[in-house]
Design an enzyme around this catalytic site. Structure first.
Site, short mmCIF file in Angstrom:
data_model
loop_
_atom_site.label_atom_id
_atom_site.label_comp_id
_atom_site.label_asym_id
_atom_site.label_seq_id
_atom_site.Cartn_x
_atom_site.Cartn_y
_atom_site.Cartn_z
N LEU A 92 0.83 -1.21 0.00
CA LEU A 92 0.00 0.00 0.00
C LEU A 92 0.86 1.25 0.00
O LEU A 92 1.63 1.48 0.93
CB LEU A 92 -0.92 0.01 1.22
CG LEU A 92 -1.79 -1.25 1.41
CD1 LEU A 92 -2.71 -1.08 2.59
CD2 LEU A 92 -2.57 -1.55 0.13
N GLY A 108 -0.93 6.74 -0.08
CA GLY A 108 -1.09 7.87 0.84
C GLY A 108 -0.19 9.05 0.50
O GLY A 108 0.83 8.91 -0.18
N ARG A 165 2.62 14.44 6.93
CA ARG A 165 3.58 14.87 7.96
C ARG A 165 5.02 14.99 7.44
O ARG A 165 5.89 15.47 8.15
CB ARG A 165 3.52 13.91 9.15
CG ARG A 165 2.37 14.24 10.09
CD ARG A 165 2.33 13.28 11.26
NE ARG A 165 1.79 11.98 10.85
CZ ARG A 165 1.91 10.87 11.59
NH1 ARG A 165 2.59 10.90 12.72
NH2 ARG A 165 1.38 9.73 11.18
N ASP A 220 5.51 2.35 3.40
CA ASP A 220 6.35 3.25 4.21
C ASP A 220 6.99 2.52 5.39
O ASP A 220 7.41 3.15 6.35
CB ASP A 220 5.53 4.45 4.69
CG ASP A 220 4.30 4.04 5.49
OD1 ASP A 220 4.07 2.83 5.67
OD2 ASP A 220 3.56 4.95 5.92
N ASN A 259 -1.22 -3.53 15.89
CA ASN A 259 -1.13 -3.98 14.50
C ASN A 259 0.03 -3.28 13.80
O ASN A 259 0.08 -2.05 13.76
CB ASN A 259 -2.48 -3.62 13.83
CG ASN A 259 -2.48 -3.84 12.34
OD1 ASN A 259 -1.66 -4.57 11.81
ND2 ASN A 259 -3.43 -3.18 11.66
N ASN A 319 40.25 21.07 -23.41
CA ASN A 319 39.55 20.09 -24.24
C ASN A 319 38.30 20.64 -24.87
O ASN A 319 37.70 20.01 -25.72
CB ASN A 319 39.18 18.85 -23.39
CG ASN A 319 38.30 19.20 -22.21
OD1 ASN A 319 38.44 20.27 -21.61
ND2 ASN A 319 37.38 18.32 -21.88
N ARG A 378 56.66 28.99 -25.26
CA ARG A 378 56.44 30.05 -24.27
C ARG A 378 57.25 31.26 -24.67
O ARG A 378 58.20 31.16 -25.43
CB ARG A 378 56.83 29.56 -22.87
CG ARG A 378 58.29 29.24 -22.74
CD ARG A 378 58.62 28.63 -21.38
NE ARG A 378 60.03 28.34 -21.28
CZ ARG A 378 60.55 27.24 -20.70
NH1 ARG A 378 59.75 26.32 -20.20
NH2 ARG A 378 61.83 27.07 -20.65
C1 UD1 Z 1 -2.91 1.46 9.84
C2 UD1 Z 1 -3.81 0.45 10.53
C3 UD1 Z 1 -3.44 0.35 12.00
C4 UD1 Z 1 -1.96 0.01 12.14
C5 UD1 Z 1 -1.12 1.01 11.38
C6 UD1 Z 1 0.32 0.56 11.37
C7 UD1 Z 1 -5.91 0.55 9.33
C8 UD1 Z 1 -7.30 1.05 9.35
N1 UD1 Z 1 -5.17 0.85 10.38
O1 UD1 Z 1 -3.13 2.72 10.47
O2 UD1 Z 1 -4.23 -0.64 12.64
O3 UD1 Z 1 -1.59 -0.02 13.51
O4 UD1 Z 1 -1.55 1.07 10.00
O5 UD1 Z 1 1.11 1.59 10.83
O6 UD1 Z 1 -5.51 -0.10 8.40
N2 UD1 Z 1 -2.89 3.82 2.40
C9 UD1 Z 1 -3.31 3.82 1.11
N3 UD1 Z 1 -4.56 4.26 0.83
C10 UD1 Z 1 -5.41 4.72 1.77
C11 UD1 Z 1 -4.95 4.72 3.12
C12 UD1 Z 1 -3.69 4.27 3.40
O7 UD1 Z 1 -2.60 3.42 0.19
O8 UD1 Z 1 -6.52 5.09 1.44
C13 UD1 Z 1 -1.55 3.34 2.71
C14 UD1 Z 1 -0.63 4.42 3.20
O9 UD1 Z 1 0.05 5.03 2.13
C15 UD1 Z 1 0.32 3.64 4.11
C16 UD1 Z 1 -0.55 2.49 4.61
O10 UD1 Z 1 -1.64 2.39 3.71
O11 UD1 Z 1 1.39 3.10 3.40
C17 UD1 Z 1 -1.07 2.70 6.02
O12 UD1 Z 1 -1.82 3.88 6.05
P1 UD1 Z 1 -1.80 4.84 7.30
O13 UD1 Z 1 -2.76 5.94 7.08
O14 UD1 Z 1 -0.41 5.18 7.64
O15 UD1 Z 1 -2.33 3.81 8.40
P2 UD1 Z 1 -3.04 4.15 9.74
O16 UD1 Z 1 -4.41 4.63 9.46
O17 UD1 Z 1 -2.15 4.98 10.55
#
Ligand code: UD1
Ligand code: CA
Length: 458
Positions: A9, A12, A16, A104, A171, A387, A441
């Site tokens: 995934l 995002g 931050r 990430d 998680n 050169n 020279r």
């Molecule tokens: C998520 C978990 C949480 C876990 C945490 C670990 C869910 C609902 N929650 O939290 O339980 O403890 O990860 O870091 O899954 N991403 C997408 N598309 C979206 C949303 C997210 O691609 O629509 C990707 C982000 O780029 C990232 C990853 O998913 O790589 C996690 O997303 P992030 O928003 O960081 O997770 P949390 O909501 O913090």
């Protein structure tokens, strides 16, 4: 693990990071963040990897297109469950175990992924969550277990009660799941929660209801470090460097200061290489046995043969040093610079597309560009190959055993033959034949008694 797929995934934004660059493209030891989980999948033996991209999708595709993966688009970021569903089309027809990782989370180890899949399969689970117990669980989804210790569900921080927030097991965002089961499960998950998102984590409760949810503990929380800010990026960099540096020391490389040695993952070193403090080895740099690289040297995509010595503060890019060559301090070797066996390049020397033959020397204040120097030649202090005429580059060829006097300009194209000598201070515009002396020279003229006759003198 050849029948395992992976979904990474990476859609995002990474708010931050406060950056105009997508989070997963920020470099970690010279490679985009996203390259690391992809690499972990590959090294774990996963043969199909789908990266879900969204924010700056085109840039992400372009930078990681060569990694041999597939891409799926999540145009709007509507939660982790929605992101996973976006990979459905790419994995249509695939039935079996899939890993789900976050783009990430760069420090995850291939062994951990293998262990996750093995436990998941042994348990006959539909979803298995990789969990950890960090010192501070704030921000993570908490793993809720029933009275008998069975996995029940995951509750997100934003939706958790005070009692649930006190749970320390969280998680990591890494899972093993069964396909196509998960597609159906996610279709049943709504977005009725504090963030109005489709939570992937809600699939855990559905599997638990079918007696098919499991968890695997990750002992080292560092592996699941998610990079959300530049502070996290620096932490991940420090940890990754620590791992890489340790492995090289165990392989026989001396790091005089492991805290400041910067060795990127694509670098290869042989035993008995010594690196001084603050050395940076980048890209596909290779260093052979017995070579010493002193403080502050920066090598990018450079090949160094055995028993060479790079004195402090040299910068080398796409250069090559052959056995026993010595370079520096303060030398700049640009693409195509080749220092032959036992040859020496001294301080304030710049080379570009230039070859210095076996045992030849260019010890001080010299520019060699588009030049070929034979064996055993001596290039005097302040020698410059001219050169570039403003439009084109021209070659300079210097023969074996030639001697170029100090402060010589060699106006290319020009050749100096084997054993030829060029007088100091010459501007050489015509070829110097082998064995000849070339001098070009102004003639010196002395005016006797001139000081006494200067105006103002009595
Ligand atoms: C998520 C978990 C949480 C876990 C945490 C670990 C869910 C609902 N929650 O939290 O339980 O403890 O990860 O870091 O899954 N991403 C997408 N598309 C979206 C949303 C997210 O691609 O629509 C990707 C982000 O780029 C990232 C990853 O998913 O790589 C996690 O997303 P992030 O928003 O960081 O997770 P949390 O909501 O913090
Ligand atoms: Ca979120």
């Amino acid at each position: 693990m050849h029948d395992v797929a992976a979904i990474v995934l990476a859609a995002g934004k990474g708010t931050r990071m406060r950056s105009s660059t997508a989070k997963v493209l920020h470099p970690l030891l010279g490679r985009p963040l996203l390259a690391y989980p992809l690499d972990a999948c590959r090294r774990a033996g996963v043969d199909r990897v789908v990266a879900v991209v969204g924010h700056q999708a085109d840039e992400v595709r372009r930078s990681l297109g060569a990694e041999g993966i597939e891409f799926a688009l999540q145009a709007e970021q509507r939660g982790t469950g929605h992101a996973v569903l976006c990979a459905r089309e790419a994995l249509e027809g695939f039935a079996g175990t899939a890993l789900i990782l976050c783009g990430d989370v760069p420090l995850i180890r291939p062994e951990t992924l293998r262990r996750l899949v093995a436990t998941h399969r042994d348990a006959g689970a539909r979803i298995t969550v990789l969990t950890m117990e960090p010192d501070d669980p704030t921000g993570y989804g908490r793993l809720v277990r029933d009275a008998d210790g069975w996995v029940e569900r995951i509750v997100e921080e934003a939706d958790a009660t005070d009692e649930e927030k006190a749970i320390r097991e969280v998680n990591t965002g890494t899972y093993a799941v069964e396909l196509p089961w998960l597609w159906q499960a996610l279709a049943r998950v709504g977005s009725d929660n504090a963030q109005g998102e489709v939570y992937l984590t809600d699939a855990v409760a559905l599997a638990a209801g079918e007696g098919a949810a499991a968890a695997v503990a990750l002992p080292d929380p560092m592996e699941a470090l998610g990079v959300n800010s530049r502070v996290h990026l620096a932490e991940a960099s420090r940890e990754l460097r620590h791992r890489i540096n340790r492995a090289w020391m165990e392989a026989g490389v001396t790091l005089e200061d492991p805290a400041t040695a910067w060795i990127e993952p694509g670098v290869e070193l042989e035993p008995d290489v010594t690196l001084g403090p603050g050395v940076r080895l980048a890209g596909a740099t290779r260093v052979a046995a017995g070579t010493r690289i002193d403080t502050g040297c920066v090598l990018v995509d450079t090949e160094v043969g055995p028993d060479c010595h790079l004195k402090p503060y040299c910068v080398l890019t796409e250069a090559r040093l052959e056995a026993g060559a010595q370079v520096g301090p303060f030398a700049h070797l640009r693409p195509g610079a080749v220092v032959g066996p036992q040859a020496r390049v001294g301080n304030f020397v710049e080379m570009k597309k230039a070859v210095l033959g076996r045992g030849s020397k260019a010890n001080h204040l010299t520019y060699l560009g588009d030049a070929t120097v034979g064996q055993g030649a001596n290039i005097g202090a302040g020698t410059i190959t001219c050169n570039y005429d403003g439009v084109n580059k021209h070659p300079t060829v210097i023969g074996d055993g030639a001697f170029i006097g100090s402060n010589t300009s060699l106006v290319a194209p020009v050749r100096v033959g084997d054993g030829a000598v060029v007088g100091a201070g010459s501007t050489i515009t015509k070829d110097v034949p082998s064995g000849a002396l070339g001098v070009a020279r102004g003639k010196q003229r002395n005016v006797e008694g001139w000081s006494d006759r200067k105006p103002g003198k009595g």
